[in-house]
Design a protein around this motif. Sequence first.
Motif, PDB file in Angstrom:
ATOM      1  N   GLU A 172       0.817  -1.213   0.000  1.00  0.00           N
ATOM      2  CA  GLU A 172       0.000   0.000   0.000  1.00  0.00           C
ATOM      3  C   GLU A 172       0.849   1.261   0.000  1.00  0.00           C
ATOM      4  O   GLU A 172       0.502   2.252  -0.661  1.00  0.00           O
ATOM      5  CB  GLU A 172      -0.935   0.000   1.216  1.00  0.00           C
ATOM      6  CG  GLU A 172      -2.007  -1.082   1.155  1.00  0.00           C
ATOM      7  CD  GLU A 172      -2.944  -1.012   2.340  1.00  0.00           C
ATOM      8  OE1 GLU A 172      -2.788  -0.088   3.179  1.00  0.00           O
ATOM      9  OE2 GLU A 172      -3.844  -1.875   2.427  1.00  0.00           O
ATOM     10  N   ASP A 173       1.959   1.257   0.721  1.00  0.00           N
ATOM     11  CA  ASP A 173       2.807   2.448   0.779  1.00  0.00           C
ATOM     12  C   ASP A 173       3.431   2.745  -0.578  1.00  0.00           C
ATOM     13  O   ASP A 173       3.464   3.904  -1.026  1.00  0.00           O
ATOM     14  CB  ASP A 173       3.896   2.278   1.834  1.00  0.00           C
ATOM     15  CG  ASP A 173       3.343   2.292   3.248  1.00  0.00           C
ATOM     16  OD1 ASP A 173       2.226   2.806   3.437  1.00  0.00           O
ATOM     17  OD2 ASP A 173       4.024   1.767   4.163  1.00  0.00           O
ATOM     18  N   ALA A 174       3.940   1.699  -1.242  1.00  0.00           N
ATOM     19  CA  ALA A 174       4.541   1.886  -2.560  1.00  0.00           C
ATOM     20  C   ALA A 174       3.507   2.371  -3.561  1.00  0.00           C
ATOM     21  O   ALA A 174       3.765   3.272  -4.379  1.00  0.00           O
ATOM     22  CB  ALA A 174       5.180   0.586  -3.041  1.00  0.00           C
ATOM     23  N   ALA A 175       2.306   1.791  -3.513  1.00  0.00           N
ATOM     24  CA  ALA A 175       1.240   2.206  -4.428  1.00  0.00           C
ATOM     25  C   ALA A 175       0.870   3.663  -4.201  1.00  0.00           C
ATOM     26  O   ALA A 175       0.684   4.435  -5.159  1.00  0.00           O
ATOM     27  CB  ALA A 175       0.014   1.317  -4.239  1.00  0.00           C
ATOM     28  N   ALA A 176       0.779   4.069  -2.939  1.00  0.00           N
ATOM     29  CA  ALA A 176       0.418   5.451  -2.625  1.00  0.00           C
ATOM     30  C   ALA A 176       1.496   6.417  -3.097  1.00  0.00           C
ATOM     31  O   ALA A 176       1.198   7.509  -3.587  1.00  0.00           O
ATOM     32  CB  ALA A 176       0.199   5.605  -1.125  1.00  0.00           C
ATOM     33  N   THR A 177       2.762   6.024  -2.975  1.00  0.00           N
ATOM     34  CA  THR A 177       3.864   6.887  -3.409  1.00  0.00           C
ATOM     35  C   THR A 177       3.816   7.121  -4.906  1.00  0.00           C
ATOM     36  O   THR A 177       3.925   8.252  -5.395  1.00  0.00           O
ATOM     37  CB  THR A 177       5.213   6.263  -3.016  1.00  0.00           C
ATOM     38  OG1 THR A 177       5.299   6.186  -1.593  1.00  0.00           O
ATOM     39  CG2 THR A 177       6.370   7.093  -3.548  1.00  0.00           C
ATOM     40  N   VAL A 178       3.649   6.039  -5.668  1.00  0.00           N
ATOM     41  CA  VAL A 178       3.601   6.162  -7.133  1.00  0.00           C
ATOM     42  C   VAL A 178       2.375   6.966  -7.560  1.00  0.00           C
ATOM     43  O   VAL A 178       2.463   7.829  -8.447  1.00  0.00           O
ATOM     44  CB  VAL A 178       3.611   4.768  -7.783  1.00  0.00           C
ATOM     45  CG1 VAL A 178       3.354   4.874  -9.292  1.00  0.00           C
ATOM     46  CG2 VAL A 178       4.933   4.066  -7.522  1.00  0.00           C
ATOM     47  N   ALA A 179       1.242   6.707  -6.937  1.00  0.00           N
ATOM     48  CA  ALA A 179       0.020   7.451  -7.278  1.00  0.00           C
ATOM     49  C   ALA A 179       0.185   8.929  -6.987  1.00  0.00           C
ATOM     50  O   ALA A 179      -0.280   9.785  -7.764  1.00  0.00           O
ATOM     51  CB  ALA A 179      -1.169   6.881  -6.513  1.00  0.00           C
ATOM     52  N   GLU A 180       0.860   9.254  -5.890  1.00  0.00           N
ATOM     53  CA  GLU A 180       1.079  10.657  -5.536  1.00  0.00           C
ATOM     54  C   GLU A 180       1.968  11.356  -6.565  1.00  0.00           C
ATOM     55  O   GLU A 180       1.693  12.483  -6.982  1.00  0.00           O
ATOM     56  CB  GLU A 180       1.728  10.738  -4.160  1.00  0.00           C
ATOM     57  CG  GLU A 180       2.112  12.153  -3.734  1.00  0.00           C
ATOM     58  CD  GLU A 180       3.069  12.168  -2.556  1.00  0.00           C
ATOM     59  OE1 GLU A 180       3.647  13.238  -2.295  1.00  0.00           O
ATOM     60  OE2 GLU A 180       3.255  11.123  -1.917  1.00  0.00           O
ATOM     61  N   ILE A 181       3.024  10.678  -6.995  1.00  0.00           N
ATOM     62  CA  ILE A 181       3.953  11.286  -7.949  1.00  0.00           C
ATOM     63  C   ILE A 181       3.277  11.509  -9.303  1.00  0.00           C
ATOM     64  O   ILE A 181       3.461  12.557  -9.944  1.00  0.00           O
ATOM     65  CB  ILE A 181       5.208  10.401  -8.108  1.00  0.00           C
ATOM     66  CG1 ILE A 181       6.029  10.423  -6.823  1.00  0.00           C
ATOM     67  CG2 ILE A 181       6.056  10.867  -9.291  1.00  0.00           C
ATOM     68  CD1 ILE A 181       7.175   9.441  -6.815  1.00  0.00           C
ATOM     69  N   CYS A 182       2.490  10.541  -9.737  1.00  0.00           N
ATOM     70  CA  CYS A 182       1.847  10.630 -11.056  1.00  0.00           C
ATOM     71  C   CYS A 182       0.502  11.322 -10.999  1.00  0.00           C
ATOM     72  O   CYS A 182      -0.108  11.575 -12.035  1.00  0.00           O
ATOM     73  CB  CYS A 182       1.623   9.230 -11.629  1.00  0.00           C
ATOM     74  SG  CYS A 182       3.112   8.288 -11.918  1.00  0.00           S
ATOM     75  N   GLY A 183       0.039  11.638  -9.815  1.00  0.00           N
ATOM     76  CA  GLY A 183      -1.352  11.966  -9.614  1.00  0.00           C
ATOM     77  C   GLY A 183      -1.797  13.340 -10.036  1.00  0.00           C
ATOM     78  O   GLY A 183      -1.016  14.239 -10.308  1.00  0.00           O
TER      79      GLY A 183
END
Length: 433
Positions: A172-183
């Motif tokens: 979940e942490d990795a997914a949230a990080t990537v989503a934040e960067i691309c979001g």
Amino acid sequence: MTGRRVGVVGAGYVGLTTAACLAETEHDTVCVDVDSDKVQRLTGAATMLDEPGLPFLLVRGLRSNDLRFACDYTKLADRDVVFVCVPTPSSADGSTDLGAVDAAFDELASVLRPGSVIAVKSTVPVGTTRRLAERLRGIGITVVANPEFLREGHAIYDFRHPERIIVGSEDEDAAATVAEICGSARALTLTMSPESAELAKYASNAFLAVKISYANSLARLCAQVGAHVEDVTKCMGADVRIGGHFLSPGPGWGGSCLPKDTASMLHSGRTKGIDLPEVAAARATNAAQPGRLADALEHVLPTPLRASRVTALGLTFKAGTNDVRDSPALTVCTELARRGAQITGYDPRLSSIDPGPLRRCRIVPVDDPYLATKGADAIVVLTEWPSFRDLDWQAIADQAPGTVVLDARNLLDSSRLADAGLRRIGNGSPDGF
């Protein structure tokens, strides 16, 4: 600097767009590519990619130092997240060549620190992300699937305004990080398993291919029964369950995604004993399109194709780009040349198109549309460049009296061509093909 330290592997359409747009949002971005000549050009703010807005972002990122290019993977050693955007071409059997992906992961595994995240933007077969994640789990590096949905000619816009962001990860942490960067605050973010994320990309592109092939089959039927395909698809597109996108008939679909993604999806199905007849049929219809156009010309020309000069208007796989990879326009030209026609080609982006594929298709490039059409027995509109509508068709008729205009994209005004004394053959119309 308010963003994160990010890296990008691969400086093609997806990689360079990703790197330039991440730098624009003040992420400290390093883009690595194995092509030293390309890296040198990009460091000097020069790119051969014909993408609106990209040159400006490239210069801006380089000047602010938010964007840097290198060949050395050690430049990524301190990155929080690295996006892998390398090619995944088709092999002869339809399988996906993952050589570039595996090579990139070998390099990244040797330089990245524990706690970093690798996001796979390259289109990869189902199971690839999990396999790579297992490889790197022991050294503390997390791998997620993050498929891209960028359209050539609109890639910058699509990155800035994504319709959806897909992250495939069980962390979940990795997914949230990537989503934040691309979001984007307005984007729908969908988090799922890596397998679902990988298949979602293939499923989306295959469905678009099916829609286009269906439109081309409808066009054939319309021409035989006296209907107009544009009226039919307009009615279909007004239904919100169907939508109007990708319902325009043409010379077929191509480009860097749909051919290889549909092939890979069929291959993946075969390995599991599952047929995907809808996708296979779409590919079969698409493969038949060049012959359909050539047959139409054979039917209307007073002389055989082997004794005819044909001008192709449009060579790129779609308007707004200089990309001729798997261009249906070139596939049609190849079929016409195979039947003996002499092919002259014009495209608004001709000066930046790689001449190699044109030579292999036996196309003689001409950088002026009026010179290209002079003395032509037939003119075939193969790419939907709006500028073709604005050509002086009377001047063309004066230099090519009696020429037939086969409008594969239904781009031109029939009455305007008729006023010039030209016969237009539409795609999917009673007096067309």
